[in-house]
Design a protein around this motif. Structure first.
Motif, PDB file in Angstrom:
ATOM      1  N   ASP A  68       0.843  -1.198   0.000  1.00  0.00           N
ATOM      2  CA  ASP A  68       0.000   0.000   0.000  1.00  0.00           C
ATOM      3  C   ASP A  68       0.877   1.245   0.000  1.00  0.00           C
ATOM      4  O   ASP A  68       1.680   1.453   0.919  1.00  0.00           O
ATOM      5  CB  ASP A  68      -0.903  -0.003   1.222  1.00  0.00           C
ATOM      6  CG  ASP A  68      -1.748   1.256   1.296  1.00  0.00           C
ATOM      7  OD1 ASP A  68      -2.392   1.591   0.302  1.00  0.00           O
ATOM      8  OD2 ASP A  68      -1.755   1.907   2.357  1.00  0.00           O
ATOM      9  N   ALA A 102       0.259   4.376   0.644  1.00  0.00           N
ATOM     10  CA  ALA A 102       0.059   5.245   1.790  1.00  0.00           C
ATOM     11  C   ALA A 102       0.780   4.698   3.026  1.00  0.00           C
ATOM     12  O   ALA A 102       1.373   5.444   3.809  1.00  0.00           O
ATOM     13  CB  ALA A 102      -1.435   5.402   2.078  1.00  0.00           C
ATOM     14  N   ALA A 147      -0.112  17.193  -4.803  1.00  0.00           N
ATOM     15  CA  ALA A 147      -1.119  16.275  -5.342  1.00  0.00           C
ATOM     16  C   ALA A 147      -1.681  16.788  -6.660  1.00  0.00           C
ATOM     17  O   ALA A 147      -1.818  16.034  -7.634  1.00  0.00           O
ATOM     18  CB  ALA A 147      -2.236  16.079  -4.315  1.00  0.00           C
ATOM     19  N   GLU A 153      -0.480   8.937  -8.021  1.00  0.00           N
ATOM     20  CA  GLU A 153      -0.017   8.376  -6.747  1.00  0.00           C
ATOM     21  C   GLU A 153       1.345   7.710  -6.897  1.00  0.00           C
ATOM     22  O   GLU A 153       2.241   7.888  -6.059  1.00  0.00           O
ATOM     23  CB  GLU A 153      -1.045   7.369  -6.229  1.00  0.00           C
ATOM     24  CG  GLU A 153      -0.710   6.817  -4.855  1.00  0.00           C
ATOM     25  CD  GLU A 153      -1.776   5.869  -4.345  1.00  0.00           C
ATOM     26  OE1 GLU A 153      -2.194   6.008  -3.186  1.00  0.00           O
ATOM     27  OE2 GLU A 153      -2.191   4.973  -5.118  1.00  0.00           O
ATOM     28  N   ASP A 157       4.841   8.700  -5.072  1.00  0.00           N
ATOM     29  CA  ASP A 157       5.526   7.672  -4.295  1.00  0.00           C
ATOM     30  C   ASP A 157       6.936   7.441  -4.809  1.00  0.00           C
ATOM     31  O   ASP A 157       7.887   7.284  -4.035  1.00  0.00           O
ATOM     32  CB  ASP A 157       4.712   6.380  -4.355  1.00  0.00           C
ATOM     33  CG  ASP A 157       5.193   5.335  -3.367  1.00  0.00           C
ATOM     34  OD1 ASP A 157       5.688   5.725  -2.286  1.00  0.00           O
ATOM     35  OD2 ASP A 157       5.084   4.132  -3.657  1.00  0.00           O
ATOM     36  N   LEU A 183       4.980  10.970  -1.321  1.00  0.00           N
ATOM     37  CA  LEU A 183       3.648  10.505  -0.937  1.00  0.00           C
ATOM     38  C   LEU A 183       3.520  10.463   0.584  1.00  0.00           C
ATOM     39  O   LEU A 183       3.446   9.399   1.200  1.00  0.00           O
ATOM     40  CB  LEU A 183       3.346   9.138  -1.543  1.00  0.00           C
ATOM     41  CG  LEU A 183       1.886   8.689  -1.471  1.00  0.00           C
ATOM     42  CD1 LEU A 183       0.989   9.603  -2.283  1.00  0.00           C
ATOM     43  CD2 LEU A 183       1.736   7.247  -1.924  1.00  0.00           C
ATOM     44  N   ASP A 226       1.447  11.348   4.215  1.00  0.00           N
ATOM     45  CA  ASP A 226       0.048  11.155   4.614  1.00  0.00           C
ATOM     46  C   ASP A 226      -0.836  12.243   4.029  1.00  0.00           C
ATOM     47  O   ASP A 226      -1.947  11.976   3.556  1.00  0.00           O
ATOM     48  CB  ASP A 226      -0.070  11.181   6.142  1.00  0.00           C
ATOM     49  CG  ASP A 226       0.347   9.858   6.774  1.00  0.00           C
ATOM     50  OD1 ASP A 226       0.515   8.886   6.023  1.00  0.00           O
ATOM     51  OD2 ASP A 226       0.496   9.812   8.004  1.00  0.00           O
ATOM     52  N   ALA A 237      -1.298  11.766   0.234  1.00  0.00           N
ATOM     53  CA  ALA A 237      -2.210  10.642   0.003  1.00  0.00           C
ATOM     54  C   ALA A 237      -3.647  11.047   0.303  1.00  0.00           C
ATOM     55  O   ALA A 237      -4.573  10.700  -0.441  1.00  0.00           O
ATOM     56  CB  ALA A 237      -1.796   9.448   0.858  1.00  0.00           C
ATOM     57  N   GLN A 238      -3.843  11.799   1.384  1.00  0.00           N
ATOM     58  CA  GLN A 238      -5.188  12.270   1.737  1.00  0.00           C
ATOM     59  C   GLN A 238      -5.707  13.238   0.679  1.00  0.00           C
ATOM     60  O   GLN A 238      -6.895  13.206   0.321  1.00  0.00           O
ATOM     61  CB  GLN A 238      -5.150  12.956   3.100  1.00  0.00           C
ATOM     62  CG  GLN A 238      -6.485  13.543   3.562  1.00  0.00           C
ATOM     63  CD  GLN A 238      -7.544  12.472   3.744  1.00  0.00           C
ATOM     64  OE1 GLN A 238      -7.277  11.434   4.353  1.00  0.00           O
ATOM     65  NE2 GLN A 238      -8.738  12.699   3.207  1.00  0.00           N
ATOM     66  N   GLU A 247      -6.859  11.273  -2.283  1.00  0.00           N
ATOM     67  CA  GLU A 247      -8.104  10.565  -1.949  1.00  0.00           C
ATOM     68  C   GLU A 247      -9.291  11.524  -1.960  1.00  0.00           C
ATOM     69  O   GLU A 247     -10.372  11.193  -2.457  1.00  0.00           O
ATOM     70  CB  GLU A 247      -7.965   9.901  -0.582  1.00  0.00           C
ATOM     71  CG  GLU A 247      -9.159   9.055  -0.183  1.00  0.00           C
ATOM     72  CD  GLU A 247      -8.956   8.354   1.149  1.00  0.00           C
ATOM     73  OE1 GLU A 247      -9.965   8.033   1.801  1.00  0.00           O
ATOM     74  OE2 GLU A 247      -7.795   8.141   1.549  1.00  0.00           O
TER      75      GLU A 247
END
Length: 355
Positions: free
Chosen positions: A127, A129, A193, A287, A291, A296, A298, A301-302, A305
């Protein structure tokens, strides 16, 4: 580790666009050059395996995808740059061409295979995240083939500069609220992002053009082809015999229309199933990009999302993916039409014009 190196080439500045005949010639010369290779030599004489390649030409130059098995990212990049530079130097018709891009991409499927193959207590989690959380906490040492600090910082700067190009959305779409001091997503994370999404647009469209060229060369469908595909291989595999050249053209046109709307407000919602599948691929690319360059966190990643939720607001559940890919281009509503070319599912209309 298998890396996908994207190499872009262009003729000298000021040269006219390549017509169809010249594009065919460029592909022929590059194919002839790669077929003559016995091995690819990386830095310090290290031999690097070239597993596969895809070559496509367009009016502005050529695009190559080199699938390279190398011990580290920099070895893959350097080896690809050296071999393409050598091919141009020894090919008279390409000797004045220039490399405009040489960068590693990690195909999501190949990346997952690599992670699945790893074992032991220090193997990274699959994963992204969770990998980011461990990295931030300092519990997992950086892998030896991860980009260096300077490369990561350069990409951080580049993504933040790209963020304003996503003009159909504000940073609020990524969860950042300037008026809320306790906001979970800071401005920098939201910009990274957003920039990753813009960066992924180029990757998505490039990979679709590359897939199309590969399928035209080794079709007639994905199921009957031995080529390696970047986007088409991520679609439901049991329908691979329906992924024809025309289908891929329609998908490419849909991707161009979709990503263009992301940079021209307002963006309402996906107009058809094909757009939903493409958005999923786009966000996955974003993503993976974050990464790959150790960005990447938290918060990032949020932010991604939250953006995915913005693109796909809660709706009544739709039936499972239809078994006929032609229906993927059918608009959800009469007020959200797809591109006329994508809406055309008649193979007979795609013919060569008489001379």
């Amino acid at each position: 580790m298998t890396y996908v190196v994207t190499v872009a080439m262009a003729p000298p500045q000021g040269a006219p666009e390549l017509d169809a005949l010249r594009r065919e010639g460029v592909v022929f010369l590059l194919r002839k050059g790669f077929d003559s290779l016995e091995a690819v030599e990386g830095p310090d004489g290290m031999e690097v395996d070239l597993l596969d390649d895809v070559i496509a030409a367009h009016p502005g130059g050529a695009l190559l995808k080199l699938f390279v098995d190398a011990p580290a990212l920099e070895f893959a990049e350097d080896a690809a740059r050296e071999v393409v530079t050598e091919l141009m130097e020894r090919t008279e018709a390409l000797s004045d061409w220039r490399l405009t891009r040489c960068a590693v991409e990690l195909n999501s499927e190949l990346l997952q295979e690599s992670l699945d193959a790893a074992d032991g207590p220090d193997a990274p989690p699959s994963d992204p995240a969770e990998r980011a959380r461990r990295h931030a906490a300092g519990t997992t040492p950086a892998p030896p083939d991860s980009p260096g600090h300077s490369e990561s910082q350069a990409m951080r700067k580049r993504l933040r500069e790209l963020a304003p190009s996503l003009t159909a959305f504000t940073l609020e779409a990524f969860g950042h609220d300037e008026s809320a001091p306790e906001c979970e997503v800071g401005r920098e994370a939201a910009e990274i992002a957003a920039g990753a999404v813009v960066y992924a647009i180029d990757l998505l469209v490039d990979e679709l053009f590359t897939d199309l060229a590969a399928l035209e060369d080794d079709g007639p469908t994905v199921a009957r082809s031995n080529a390696t595909f970047m986007i088409l291989d991520d679609l439901p595999p049991h329908l691979a015999d329906a992924y024809t050249v025309l289908f891929t053209r329609r998908l490419t046109v849909t991707a161009i229309t979709l990503t263009g709307r992301l940079t021209r407000p307002p963006f309402d919602h996906p107009t058809c199933l094909a757009e939903e599948l493409l958005l999923k691929s786009l966000l996955n690319q974003a993503e993976v990009t974050a990464d790959l360059y150790s960005l990447l966190s938290d918060e990032v990643a949020q932010a991604l999302e939250t953006f995915a939720t913005t693109l796909h607001p809660p709706t009544p559940p739709r039936p499972a993916t239809p078994e006929d890919p032609d229906t993927w281009f059918t608009p959800y509503t009469p007020v959200s039409p797809v591109h006329p070319y994508a809406a055309n599912e008649n193979e007979e209309t795609v013919v060569e014009l008489p001379e």
